[in-house]
Motif scaffolding. Structure first.
Motif, mmCIF file in Angstrom:
data_model
loop_
_atom_site.group_PDB
_atom_site.id
_atom_site.type_symbol
_atom_site.label_atom_id
_atom_site.label_comp_id
_atom_site.label_asym_id
_atom_site.label_seq_id
_atom_site.Cartn_x
_atom_site.Cartn_y
_atom_site.Cartn_z
ATOM 1 N N UNK A 62 53.098 -57.172 51.559
ATOM 2 C CA UNK A 62 52.647 -56.414 50.391
ATOM 3 C C UNK A 62 53.427 -55.094 50.312
ATOM 4 N N UNK A 63 54.025 -54.840 49.164
ATOM 5 C CA UNK A 63 54.894 -53.675 49.030
ATOM 6 C C UNK A 63 54.130 -52.363 49.205
ATOM 7 N N UNK A 64 52.906 -52.284 48.663
ATOM 8 C CA UNK A 64 52.144 -51.039 48.772
ATOM 9 C C UNK A 64 51.757 -50.767 50.218
ATOM 10 N N UNK A 65 51.281 -51.797 50.922
ATOM 11 C CA UNK A 65 50.886 -51.610 52.321
ATOM 12 C C UNK A 65 52.074 -51.167 53.175
ATOM 13 N N UNK A 66 53.221 -51.795 52.923
ATOM 14 C CA UNK A 66 54.404 -51.471 53.723
ATOM 15 C C UNK A 66 54.875 -50.048 53.454
ATOM 16 N N UNK A 67 54.860 -49.647 52.185
ATOM 17 C CA UNK A 67 55.267 -48.286 51.853
ATOM 18 C C UNK A 67 54.316 -47.270 52.474
ATOM 19 N N UNK A 68 53.020 -47.528 52.405
ATOM 20 C CA UNK A 68 52.040 -46.609 52.989
ATOM 21 C C UNK A 68 52.237 -46.485 54.501
ATOM 22 N N UNK A 69 52.525 -47.598 55.159
ATOM 23 C CA UNK A 69 52.743 -47.544 56.606
ATOM 24 C C UNK A 69 54.005 -46.745 56.934
ATOM 25 N N UNK A 70 55.039 -46.933 56.151
ATOM 26 C CA UNK A 70 56.281 -46.186 56.377
ATOM 27 C C UNK A 70 56.054 -44.679 56.200
ATOM 28 N N UNK A 71 55.319 -44.316 55.158
ATOM 29 C CA UNK A 71 55.019 -42.901 54.939
ATOM 30 C C UNK A 71 54.186 -42.330 56.088
ATOM 31 N N UNK A 72 53.190 -43.099 56.531
ATOM 32 C CA UNK A 72 52.334 -42.624 57.621
ATOM 33 C C UNK A 72 53.136 -42.411 58.901
ATOM 34 N N UNK A 73 54.050 -43.343 59.204
ATOM 35 C CA UNK A 73 54.895 -43.193 60.391
ATOM 36 C C UNK A 73 55.751 -41.927 60.309
ATOM 37 N N UNK A 74 56.322 -41.693 59.141
ATOM 38 C CA UNK A 74 57.174 -40.514 58.973
ATOM 39 C C UNK A 74 56.355 -39.227 59.088
ATOM 40 N N UNK A 75 55.171 -39.196 58.469
ATOM 41 C CA UNK A 75 54.322 -38.005 58.520
ATOM 42 C C UNK A 75 53.939 -37.679 59.958
ATOM 43 N N UNK A 76 53.502 -38.684 60.705
ATOM 44 C CA UNK A 76 53.088 -38.469 62.089
ATOM 45 C C UNK A 76 54.278 -37.981 62.936
ATOM 46 N N UNK A 77 55.437 -38.557 62.729
ATOM 47 C CA UNK A 77 56.610 -38.164 63.506
ATOM 48 C C UNK A 77 56.997 -36.716 63.245
ATOM 49 N N UNK A 78 57.022 -36.311 61.977
ATOM 50 C CA UNK A 78 57.384 -34.934 61.628
ATOM 51 C C UNK A 78 56.388 -33.951 62.234
#
Length: 892
Positions: free
Chosen positions: A62-78
């Protein structure tokens, strides 16, 4: 039979999160997770979706789920690295983000932060702590500070980061309440807790026996002092006792003056941070080489904003002279002779008697340098005490005389009794005091105060806010009365340790007391309710007054130059928008003024000498003064009173030969050259160019995915909490209103509850749910180029790292080149997806998804040592691949 899990298979565990299989032993599986290697039950793990498998099967998520996970990973890393999404209500600065990045490279951390006054130590502490609190790594936190700074730490961490500390007090620390076993986030006075070491109450220390603290922060850490001759202070012993009992996990020390003049004390302080690595009993030179890994110092001269623009302009200091009236000169000269004679007499005494006498004379000198009003009241009190003592001595002498025979009296006619001699001495001093009081009594309009008022009225713009400092309450009352008389009643607040002044004139001419609390006076001044704030040293630390004011006047000069730096630090700090102007009131006729002139000239020469050999320009006056020690300056000003004007300069040069000497200059130079410090030229491009507004897109999309629509109101966002989230976490509210992603927003009394960022309960829940989504391969509308999200991990375990994973991205451009993205750049790219309809569609890519993944991963691997420089052996894992609509799994 369950199929065996191959090594490196990606799995998920309900407690430890995602990890990779090391060995499948059947009932148990050894898995390497982000922070540890664990043997877990096979039944508790599930095989996580992997990009490698998705590329083989061609299964799109699912495109929305994948995008949300990618954003969450980036936010946590920063945020784990920089703390940039912490909910500070002030704009974050590069050096503050860098301190967070530097400290959080290891776990547990052990650092001494020795930044200039005004660079935001509370913000630095909050930035370091917030990611650790949000991730659950810090559950028990202890802040230790001087008593007067405890309320500030509690207030600022709550307002700026929503870190809620429970203040410790003796009233609630009882055997029945069991404070230390129930409070997990505490701020306490280090002066109060030092009694835990000395056993003042005679019972075992519940504080030292309590559960260990995940992190301990100590403000004004120079109070943790050890001397090879006098031993350790109780506060030093307290920290050492905590260390010996293993009660401290991570330790963060703050002080602007880490080196107090003796290498032994400096190394002792460092030994609290790194026992075994630093020891005061060994040569300091080889130990200084270890400073970059234990000590941070940033200075105002190099502090910048995110664009590299310098934040602070040099402070302008000007003198304004005044002269004594004939009556004031007569009083000053008589007092000076009284002090000279008193010192001569004191030198003939022994032990405590000499010390007590000298302390009285030094106090009189300081009072006289402040104002005649201050010395007058002290003289009157001194005379009253002496009169009482003399009366008691005369009574005892009479009783002793009555018990002597006529023969005794005849034999000892010239030998008076000790009590008789004491009474005579007292009478002699009382006569001298009467002379001084008589000279001081008619002086009610002091020329210093008149010059002060003329300065404000004649040289400053109308209504210009002014901060004034003085040493004593009597002088403070004199200044407040003068300002009220010239500029109108109600325009002046004051701060002192008692929060009260007794001799203030009211508008009707009567005299009486008035009270101002420290916080109320500062608030009234910052909000513009009063034009003037007159303070003793009670406001020298822990109060920010730069909001409206850029003008400071030293009504009198303290004998400890360090206090001047602390005073100016109230205005010369982040948030100051104007050049700070400082005025010194001085009378060139006084010995104090001449000593200050000589001292300033010497400090300027030291500054020039160091500036020629240092790469970065820095005002090192504070360090030099701190290394010299307050007691030295106390003695310098006290003894200077006895020197004649003609020989004062020569005497001063002899006495201050060690200040700025080769040893001290070399020590400052070596220390500053070794410490870790922020350098915008080297670090600037790596600083995350994102802030709280960059979280809003993820937050809104995450709630939308949970079936909750966000409503935009005038005061912010309004949303109802998803039922599943609320059921799982009782601390979540059913509905949130007025939510903002803007640090500059006027938040009102709700404060941090409305500011959204990492640490806000609702946002943290959204972030956790975003990280739990499982998409690894997805096709996204309006994505312009294939983008790989990679995770960089450390192959080496047991490094004590606070950060074990860093997210990075790689984008395959239409011309075949690859752009590698840091985590914050990746977040910006992800936020831009679908933001507008004019982004255009991607070009056709003549490459298979497998080949695209390999090329993109290889590009990240090439730059991994730079992207994750805190990792020992960085290893890149492809986490997810986002592809534009024209590309499909069958494209290769």
């Amino acid at each position: 039979m369950t199929e065996m899990l191959a090594p490196d298979t990606l799995v998920s565990h309900p407690e430890h999160g995602q990890g990779r299989v090391i060995i499948d032993s059947g009932a148990t599986v050894v898995v390497r997770f982000a922070r540890s290697i664990e043997a877990v039950l096979r039944d508790l793990i599930t095989v996580a979706p992997s990009l490698a498998r998705a590329l083989v099967t061609g299964q799109l998520d699912d495109s929305r789920d994948t995008l949300l996970r990618a954003q969450a990973l980036a936010i946590r890393s920063v945020n784990d690295q920089w703390g940039v999404f912490s909910r500070s209500r002030v704009q974050l600065l590069p050096h503050q983000l860098w301190v967070c990045h530097r400290v959080n490279r290891s776990w547990p951390f052990r650092w001494l932060v020795a930044d200039d006054v005004g660079l935001g130590k509370t913000i630095e502490a909050g930035l370091v702590l917030m990611p650790l609190i949000a991730s659950g790594r810090v559950r028990r936190l202890l802040i230790l500070a001087p008593a007067k700074l405890v309320p500030q730490w509690q207030q600022r961490l709550r307002q700026m980061f929503d870190i809620r500390l429970q203040p410790h007090s003796r009233a609630i620390d009882t055997p029945q309440l069991d404070f230390w076993d129930t409070a997990n986030m505490v701020v306490a006075s280090i002066h109060t807790l030092r009694g835990e070491v000395s056993g003042e109450d005679g019972r075992p220390s519940k504080f030292l026996d309590a559960e260990p603290w995940d992190a301990v922060v100590v403000d004004e850490a120079h109070h943790l002092h050890a001397d090879e001759r006098t031993g350790e202070t109780l506060m030093f012993q307290l920290l050492r006792a905590m260390e010996e009992r293993r009660r401290i996990g991570s330790l963060l020390l703050f002080t602007g003056t880490p080196h107090r003049g003796k290498d032994y004390g400096f190394l002792s302080l460092l030994s609290l941070l790194r026992p075994g690595e630093f020891t005061p009993d060994e040569d300091i030179e080889p130990q200084l080489a270890k400073l970059p890994e234990v000590m941070i110092r940033n200075n105002k001269a190099t502090a910048t904003d995110l664009r590299g623009n310098r934040l602070f302009t040099p402070v302008t200091v000007e003198s304004r002279e005044y002269a004594f009236s004939a009556e004031e000169r007569a009083f000053y000269n008589t007092l000076s002779q009284f002090i000279v004679d008193g010192r001569a007499y004191a030198s003939s005494l022994d032990g405590r008697a000499q010390t007590a006498r000298m302390l009285v004379l030094i106090t009189l000198q300081k009072l006289a340098a402040s104002s005649i009003a201050a010395i007058r009241s002290a003289l009157v009190r001194r005379r009253a005490r002496l009169e009482q003592t003399a009366d008691e001595a005369r009574t005892l002498a009479m009783r002793e005389e009555e018990g002597r025979t006529l023969d005794d009296r005849a034999a000892d006619e010239e030998d008076r009794t000790p009590f008789a001699i004491l009474a005579e001495l007292m009478d002699g001093e009382i006569a001298r005091l009467d002379e001084l009081i008589e000279l001081a009594e008619p002086i009610r309009q002091e020329h210093k105060i008149r010059r002060l008022v003329d300065l404000i009225e004649g040289e400053l713009p109308p209504n210009e806010p002014v901060l004034l400092f003085t040493e004593y309450k009597a002088t403070q009352a004199l200044v407040v009365n003068a300002l009220h008389e010239r500029f109108g009643h109600g325009g002046c607040a004051f701060i002192n340790g008692d929060e009260r002044l007794d001799e203030l004139r009211r508008p009707d001419g009567s005299v009486g007391p008035k009270s101002w609390s420290r916080e109320a006076a500062a608030d009234a001044f910052n909000q513009g309710d009063v034009r003037f704030l007159v303070s003793t040293e009670a406001a020298g630390e822990g109060i920010d007054l730069q909001e409206r004011c850029a003008t400071l006047i030293h009504v009198d000069m303290p004998w400890n130059p360090m206090r001047l730096h602390q005073r100016v630090g109230r205005l010369s700090r982040y948030g100051q928008t104007r050049p700070v102007q400082v005025f010194l009131l001085r009378n060139p006729e006084t010995v104090e003024a001449r000593i200050w002139d000589l001292l300033n000239a010497k400090l300027e020469r030291i500054q020039q000498a160091l500036s020629q050999v240092m790469e970065e320009q820095e005002d090192i006056g504070q360090l030099v003064v701190g290394m010299t020690g307050a007691s030295f300056f106390e003695r310098l000003f006290a003894e200077g009173q006895t020197r004649r004007a003609g020989g004062l300069a020569e005497w001063f040069d002899r006495e201050t030969a060690t200040i700025g000497g080769e040893d001290l200059v070399d020590r400052v130079k070596t220390m500053l050259g070794q410490v870790a410090r922020f350098d915008f030229a080297q670090v600037g491009r790596n600083l995350p160019q994102v802030d709280l507004p960059d979280l809003e897109r993820f937050f809104s999309a995450m709630l939308d995915a949970e079936g909750r629509r966000i409503l935009k109101r005038e005061d912010g966002l309004e949303v109802k909490t998803p039922a599943e989230w609320a059921d799982a976490d009782y601390a979540l509210q059913d509905r949130y209103a007025g939510l903002v992603f803007d640090r500059a927003a006027k938040l009102g009394k709700m404060g941090a509850a409305r500011l959204v960022g990492v640490g806000h309960r609702l946002f943290d829940t959204a972030l956790d749910h975003g990280l739990k989504r499982t998409g690894v391969l997805a096709q996204l509308a309006r994505l312009t180029a294939p983008t790989l999200v990679g995770v960089i991990e450390d192959e080496v375990t047991g490094q004590g790292a606070s950060i074990s994973r860093v997210v990075a991205g790689a984008r395959l451009e239409a011309d075949g080149t690859i752009t590698v993205l840091r985590d914050w750049e990746l977040l910006q790219d992800l936020n831009a997806i679908g933001r507008s309809d004019d982004l255009g569609r991607s070009s056709a890519y003549d490459i298979s998804l497998e080949d695209a993944e390999k090329r993109l991963r290889s590009a990240i691997e090439m730059q991994a040592p730079l992207l994750a420089d805190m990792l020992t052996r960085p290893r890149v894992r492809s986490e997810m691949l986002l592809i534009p609509e024209p590309m499909t799994p069958s494209a290769g």
